[in-house]
Design a protein around this motif. Structure first.
Motif: not given
Lengths: 190, 804
Positions: B62-64, B675-685, B791-802
């Motif tokens: 589903l969409r965040s 749409v941007g969202t955040t989450y965690r990974v097992t190895e970090h707290w 912090t789980k649903a917001f809007m972003v842009n993504v570009v390749r660096k440079g």
């Protein structure tokens, strides 16, 4: 025969397929010898609960009786929730405690300075206490704009911590409320 | 959690939504797996295909920010197809209650809305009451003004087609999930929900969870093995720190912080103690005055007595109608009104929403104290990216503390188990346990106020007998939290001496005869000793309750609302899910939620099972929430659609919005199309402050990444592994691209919507090439009830660096 830890891990990995290893004529005596040196058998054993997520997995901690140093942590097989199992973070608990990256000095950064200075606990706690009194007393509000008694300061804020023990949390809230803080928040809010 | 981790094994259907338990609570999956081996269905609903999804029988995205639409559709399905568990819903919930004439709903707004103040008058949503003041009911649930009928009408708008157009979830997937989960409405089945920050961190966070709680109530899943509403809490003691209320709005044991309009304890008790005229309601909170007096006695001991309201006046009061939350703290700090700041065991420079605002706010302080095990972005904020140390006046004190295995004390897990930890080693030279730091610091503050200072009473009079000689004694504090008799007393025919530990909260009193630092923990450390340290594995019910292993609040009750697990004669709804049963005139099994007889066994003496609710029933209709009695879908502050398909209210009309220069937000803006969202990974707290410094863990997850679909990567000309710049209205981060099929484009309102995700466990201090906090992107807005940031649903842009 001396054996390094890295070599031991390599060997014990091989021991995991011990049947095959024996067929190849592998000599496991050095592994046994190293295991005896581990000292877990003579270590002080304490139990703990994992400090990361709130599943509440049990661990056992081995401490060398002579040096007082932690030498091993592992899942507690008796614990009814995790039954000895741990995730990557919990399995690495040893490295949170025994870690050269830990901070072991009280540090102070003066206004507009670009560096830390190492300080004593006595100095730092005395100075913090003075700052608390100064800020609190300068901002203390006995009555709000409506004339209601509020006995508080809104010039000091506190955040943290879900990483503390219950007993520490309770004392911390008691101290902050006795000081008159109303800005008291922590991880549960975010 | 209303239930506990081991109990998950009894579930017939497990919905994991708003969490990723397999990666963030990995050991919970021991019990999920056990349930699956017993035949349970696992459902994973997540914008991203996670390791939880990989184990699931049913996965869909589903969409965040559209969870209420998704679940509102489920409620519609349950009602339309009569999948609800009727006897449970009629007797144990307020579905049969009649709602008063002032309640109405039109075009996204409930009645009682004040458009100027962005606030509701909740009195519009009150129940109709009879002449005795008891809410009117229609047990047939046919009255058009009963909750069930109003709810039926309300969610009839959530058709699969409309839900799909909002969430981006295909209709066929919706139906698969609805059918599987609704099947737990059968009498012998139970279903559970495992959720976490994926549900709380939204402008509709509380209503996300209420929506699910309502589903659990109509399906008859509350109070039962394999059921419940289960928040997977993310910090080892965030349950305990919440119970002990390191929070502005509550005192230990969930006692509301006094407002300025309540000058005396009597005024407080009158205003805050709920009343019920219903003989069937236990209304447990009627005991609040006992818990208040006992808490104040634990604060001020002999210095507080009836004459001075036990020290009530000494305690700080908050203004009526004002919030003092995390978001408010950093808003005020940014505006310069806060001068001193403690960041104790927390790294706010990375952890909250809108990190740039937080970091700039700290530069306006006079002084900051940071207590932590490792160096972190809060302690070092003054030399962080974009900071000029010479221009920052803030004095910073860093105090290094001990780790958990270097001190003694207890923590409380998500299942409310209070478990004791022992000291395995001394802390390294130069560090101190947190408790010792607190005691030594406050000793110095007390010494200053012994000589003078403003309003010194609360500081001088704070009970300090648990900290004698500058030492912190965890056992002494644990006993104070449990509580003492403060004078000789006779309760229930038994004599107690001053200084005896209180056996349990039923013995607390409002007249100052007892202290208890937190009534919910009363019984944890009493005549039988330190109950949190117990390690007995007996399991009398055979259901994994382990009543003699550790101790759990309240009064060692392992499943909350457990009297809802039985029928009106006290027999388990399902014989193979027996944790509690009325047998030979008494309850056998778990500690019952009150010892009253079952409802049809002794109607004169019975009480309804939801004893913490004023009416004794589960709230399908929730008139206490800031944003309405039924959850309604609203779009996040920032979203990819300019229209909310459900109403003309685009976003939650009562959600807080902040307006400093550091708070820009844009919705449907071509500069921030994804749409941007955040989450965690097992190895970090969390922010990674503990785990980034551990080489074993850092090697597994060394740097910030942004995860995106194959389609989006193609659209943006980004290859897997390339460095990207992710930006929002508030900040930007550099992150390695992870291009996989785990995110997929979604069709929302007929248009293609892309979503990307980033973990938030990195910071600029360490490792040097690991990237910075994903919270640089997130907005300062939040839920109107809790102000937990979105912090789980917001809007972003993504570009390749440079790249372009």
């Amino acid at each position: 025969m001396e054996i390094t830890r890295r070599e031991f891990l390599k060997w014990s990995g091989a021991a995991g397929v011990a049947g095959a290893a024996m067929c190849l004529g592998l000599d496991l005596r050095p592994v046994t010898a190293y295991a005896a040196q581990l000292g877990i058998l003579t270590a002080k054993v304490t139990t703990t609960i994992c400090p990361y997520c709130a599943v509440g997995c049990g661990l056992i901690v081995h401490t060398n009786q002579k040096t007082g140093k932690i030498i091993n942590t592992e899942g507690d097989p008796d614990h009814p929730i995790n039954q000895g199992a741990l995730c990557a973070k919990g399995a690495g608990l040893y490295q949170m405690a025994v870690n050269p990256n830990r901070m072991t000095k009280v540090l102070y950064r003066a206004p507009n300075s670009d560096r830390w200075q190492a300080k004593s606990w006595e100095w730092a706690l005395s100075e913090i206490a003075k700052r608390v009194q100064k800020t609190r007393d300068a901002s203390f509000t006995a009555k709000n704009a409506k004339g209601q008694v509020v006995n508080r300061t809104t010039a000091i804020a506190h955040v943290g911590s879900a990483a503390l023990d219950n007993e520490e949390c309770w004392v911390l809230q008691a101290i902050m409320r006795a000081l008159g803080l109303v800005y008291i928040e922590h991880q549960a809010r975010i | 959690m209303t239930n506990h981790w081991i109990d998950i094994q009894h579930s017939d259907c497990i919905l994991v939504m708003g969490s990723n338990a397999a990666e963030n609570h990995p050991i919970s999956f021991k019990w999920v797996t056990k349930a699956m081996e017993n035949g349970a269905t696992l459902i994973s609903v997540d914008p991203r295909f996670t390791r939880t999804s990989a184990k699931a029988h049913i996965y869909t995205a589903l969409r965040s920010g559209t969870d209420i639409a998704f679940l509102g559709g489920m409620m519609n399905y349950i009602i339309k197809n009569k999948k609800y568990f009727e006897p449970y819903m009629a007797n144990y919930t307020n579905a049969s209650f009649i709602v008063g004439p002032k309640y109405s709903f039109a075009d996204g707004l409930f009645s009682g809305y004040d458009a100027k103040k962005h606030k509701y008058d909740k009195s519009f949503w009150a129940f109709a009451k009879d002449e005795k003041g008891v809410p009117k009911r229609d047990l047939t649930m046919k009255d058009p003004r009963c909750v069930f009928q109003l709810m039926k009408k309300f969610y009839s708008r959530y058709t699969p087609e409309k839900v799909s157009a909002v969430t981006g979830t295909p209709v066929a997937d919706l139906m698969k999930v609805y059918e599987a989960y609704a099947a737990t409405g059968a009498r012998d089945k139970t279903g559970t929900i495992m959720y976490a920050m994926g549900w709380t961190q939204h402008t509709v966070g509380v209503q996300n969870i209420r929506m699910m709680a309502m589903i659990q109530l109509v399906l008859g899943n509350m109070g039962r093995p394999g059921g419940g509403v289960n928040a997977l809490r993310g910090e080892s003691n965030v349950q305990g720190s919440t119970d002990h209320c390191l929070l502005f709005h509550i005192w230990p044991g969930y006692l509301g912080t006094p407002r300025a309009s309540l000058p005396t304890l009597a005024a407080y008790n009158k205003k805050n103690t709920p009343k019920s005229n219903d003989p069937l309601s236990a209304n447990w909170w009627q005991n609040k005055p006992k818990y208040m007096a006992s808490f104040l006695k634990s604060m001020f001991g002999d210095k507080g007595d009836k004459a001075n309201d036990f020290g009530y006046t000494w305690m700080p009061k908050i203004d009526d109608g004002v919030t003092y939350t995390w978001l408010d703290i950093f808003d005020e700090m940014y505006k310069g009104t806060i001068k001193g700041f403690f960041a104790w065991g927390q790294n706010p420079a990375c952890s909250g929403a809108n990190s740039n605002k937080t970091r700039q706010a700290m530069a306006k302080l006079d002084w900051l104290v940071n207590v932590n095990i490792f160096d972190n972005e809060t302690a070092e904020f003054w030399k962080g990216p974009g900071m000029n140390p010479k221009a920052i006046k803030t004095e910073v004190f860093f105090l290094p503390c001990a780790v958990s295995v270097e001190k003694e004390g207890s923590i409380t897990n998500s299942g409310r188990w209070m478990q004791w930890r022992y000291k395995a080693a001394n802390p390294p030279m130069g560090t101190k346990p947190d408790g010792e730091i607190m005691v030594e610091l406050f000793d110095k503050i007390r010494a200053l106020y012994a000589k003078g200072g403003k309003f010194p009473e609360p500081i001088r009079n704070l009970r300090w007998d648990y900290a004698a000689g500058g030492k912190f004694d965890a056992h002494a504090v644990a006993k104070l939290i449990n509580g003492y008799f403060e004078k000789d007393a006779e309760v229930k025919g038994k004599k107690y001496k001053k200084g005896d530990l209180v056996p349990s909260f039923a013995f607390l009193s409002a007249d100052g005869a007892t202290s208890s630092g937190n009534w919910l923990y009363c019984q944890s450390y009493n005549q039988s000793g330190n109950n949190a340290a117990r390690r007995d594995l007996k399991d009398p019910t055979g259901m994994g309750l382990y009543p003699a292993w550790s101790w759990c609040w309240p009064v060692n009750r392992r499943i909350l609302y457990n009297r809802a697990s039985v029928d009106l004669m006290g027999k388990p709804w399902s014989p193979n899910k027996n944790i509690l049963e009325w047998k030979d005139g008494k309850w056998v099994g778990d500690v019952p939620d009150g010892g009253w007889p079952p409802m049809d066994v002794n109607p004169a003496k019975t009480k309804r099972p939801f004893i913490m609710k004023p009416d004794g029933v589960g709230s399908v209709f929730g008139p206490g929430r800031a944003d309405g009695p039924f959850p309604e879908h609203y779009e996040p502050l920032e979203c990819p659609v300019d229209k909310n398909l459900f109403s003309s209210q685009r976003m939650n009309p009562v959600a807080p919005v902040y307006s400093t220069k550091a708070d820009p937000h844009f919705t449907c803006d071509p500069r921030f199309p994804f749409v941007g969202t955040t989450y965690r990974v097992t190895e970090h707290w969390q922010t990674g402050v503990l785990t980034r410094w551990q080489p074993w863990l850092l090697e597994c997850e060394p740097q910030l990444f942004v995860e995106m679909s194959l389609e989006l990567a193609k659209l943006r000309g980004i290859k897997n592994g390339e460095l990207c710049v992710v930006s929002s209205a508030r900040g930007q981060v550099e992150a390695k691209a992870i291009v996989t099929g785990r995110f997929r484009p979604m069709e929302v309102q007929g248009a293609v919507v892309h979503e990307v995700g980033l973990p938030w466990c990195y910071g600029w201090v360490h490792p040097k090439d690991g990237g910075d906090s994903a919270n640089l992107l997130t907005p300062s807005t939040g839920d109107p009830n809790t102000r937990i940031p979105e912090t789980k649903a917001f809007m972003v842009n993504v570009v390749r660096k440079g790249g372009a």
